[in-house]
Design an enzyme around this catalytic site. Structure first.
Site, PDB file in Angstrom:
ATOM      1  N   ASP A  26       0.850  -1.199   0.000  1.00 35.49           N
ATOM      2  CA  ASP A  26       0.000   0.000   0.000  1.00 35.49           C
ATOM      3  C   ASP A  26       0.884   1.247   0.000  1.00 35.49           C
ATOM      4  O   ASP A  26       2.033   1.197   0.460  1.00 35.49           O
ATOM      5  CB  ASP A  26      -0.865   0.049   1.271  1.00 35.49           C
TER       6      ASP A  26
HETATM    7  N1  URA Z   1      -1.065  -5.989   3.787  1.00 36.36           N
HETATM    8  C1  URA Z   1      -1.590  -4.747   3.797  1.00 36.36           C
HETATM    9  O1  URA Z   1      -2.654  -4.521   4.368  1.00 36.36           O
HETATM   10  N2  URA Z   1      -0.928  -3.773   3.180  1.00 36.36           N
HETATM   11  C2  URA Z   1       0.251  -3.948   2.557  1.00 36.36           C
HETATM   12  O2  URA Z   1       0.819  -3.002   2.010  1.00 36.36           O
HETATM   13  C3  URA Z   1       0.792  -5.254   2.550  1.00 36.36           C
HETATM   14  C4  URA Z   1       0.119  -6.254   3.182  1.00 36.36           C
END
Ligand code: URA
Length: 233
Positions: A104
């Protein structure tokens, strides 16, 4: 067949312009014959290419470890937001680089960037179960049954069931989470289904390869062959 300046630029991690100059000044041989023309064609896998007598090892693909900062997206190109490939320094840049797996925008840590589609497919395939380990800071302390719920396979709020994961408390609302798949916002959604919330998230390991602690956020370096094997071992 490939242009020799392209092969040397990849093997020596130099720009094509620098390789052109190098070929004029130094001794590049192909199967024992000196070559000075940057556009000469070679077979990088079968021809014997040497620089000043030393053999050149041609590596077809590149594998980069990046410590992703917040605010940068895991994509190759975006017109409005900086991407992880924008942060790759010139000497590691190749055409067709892309992140093998997404984090993310507000997650930090280990992103593997490569131009090897087959490798990316292998490490991302749910069948291969390559582990990813994250460190998270949570809003609340863990409850007693949380680690067991991770181990049993958490059911997300939309009904999706996750494969079993490993949850360990590191103290002070910090935890380590290891999962084998990469569902959308998976770690955040796993904690949401436990009634908790992820405040900070960092990926610290892919397979058996930890993020190099010396890399500051936004920095990257090439992954060695030995390290590459650790990802899938
Ligand atoms: N899980 C998440 O919620 N976000 C990420 O960036 C990676 C794994």
């Amino acid at each position: 067949m490939e242009r020799i300046d392209k092969v040397l630029s990849s093997a020596l991690k130099s720009s094509r312009a620098d390789i052109k100059k190098l070929m004029k000044k130094q001794c590049v041989t192909v199967n024992g014959v000196r070559i000075t023309a940057a556009d000469a064609k070679v077979d990088p896998y079968n021809d014997e290419i040497r620089l000043n007598g030393r053999p050149i090892v041609y590596q077809k693909h590149i594998y980069i470890m990046m410590n992703k900062p917040k605010g940068v997206i895991s994509a190759s190109e975006d017109k409005s937001v900086p991407t992880v490939t924008d942060l790759v320094p010139k000497e590691l840049k190749r055409p067709n680089l892309f992140p093998a797996g997404r984090l993310d925008a507000d997650t930090t840590g280990f992103v593997l960037i490569t131009d090897d589609g087959d490798f990316a497919h292998r490490i991302l395939s749910p069948k291969r179960h390559v582990e990813k380990t994250y460190h998270a800071v949570l809003e609340k302390e863990l409850n007693d049954g949380d680690a067991k719920r991770f181990a049993d396979g958490i059911r997300l709020r939309d009904g999706t069931v996750c494969l079993e994961g490993k949850l360990e408390a590191l103290g002070d609302r910090k935890v380590s989470v290891t999962i084998h798949e990469g569902k959308y916002h998976q770690v955040r959604r796993m904690f949401a289904s436990l009634g908790n919330r992820v405040l900070e998230l960092k990926r610290v390991k892919i397979g058996g390869l930890p993020l190099d602690e010396k890399l500051k956020e936004g920095e990257c370096r090439e992954i060695t062959e030995d390290e590459l094997e650790k990802i899938t071992q």
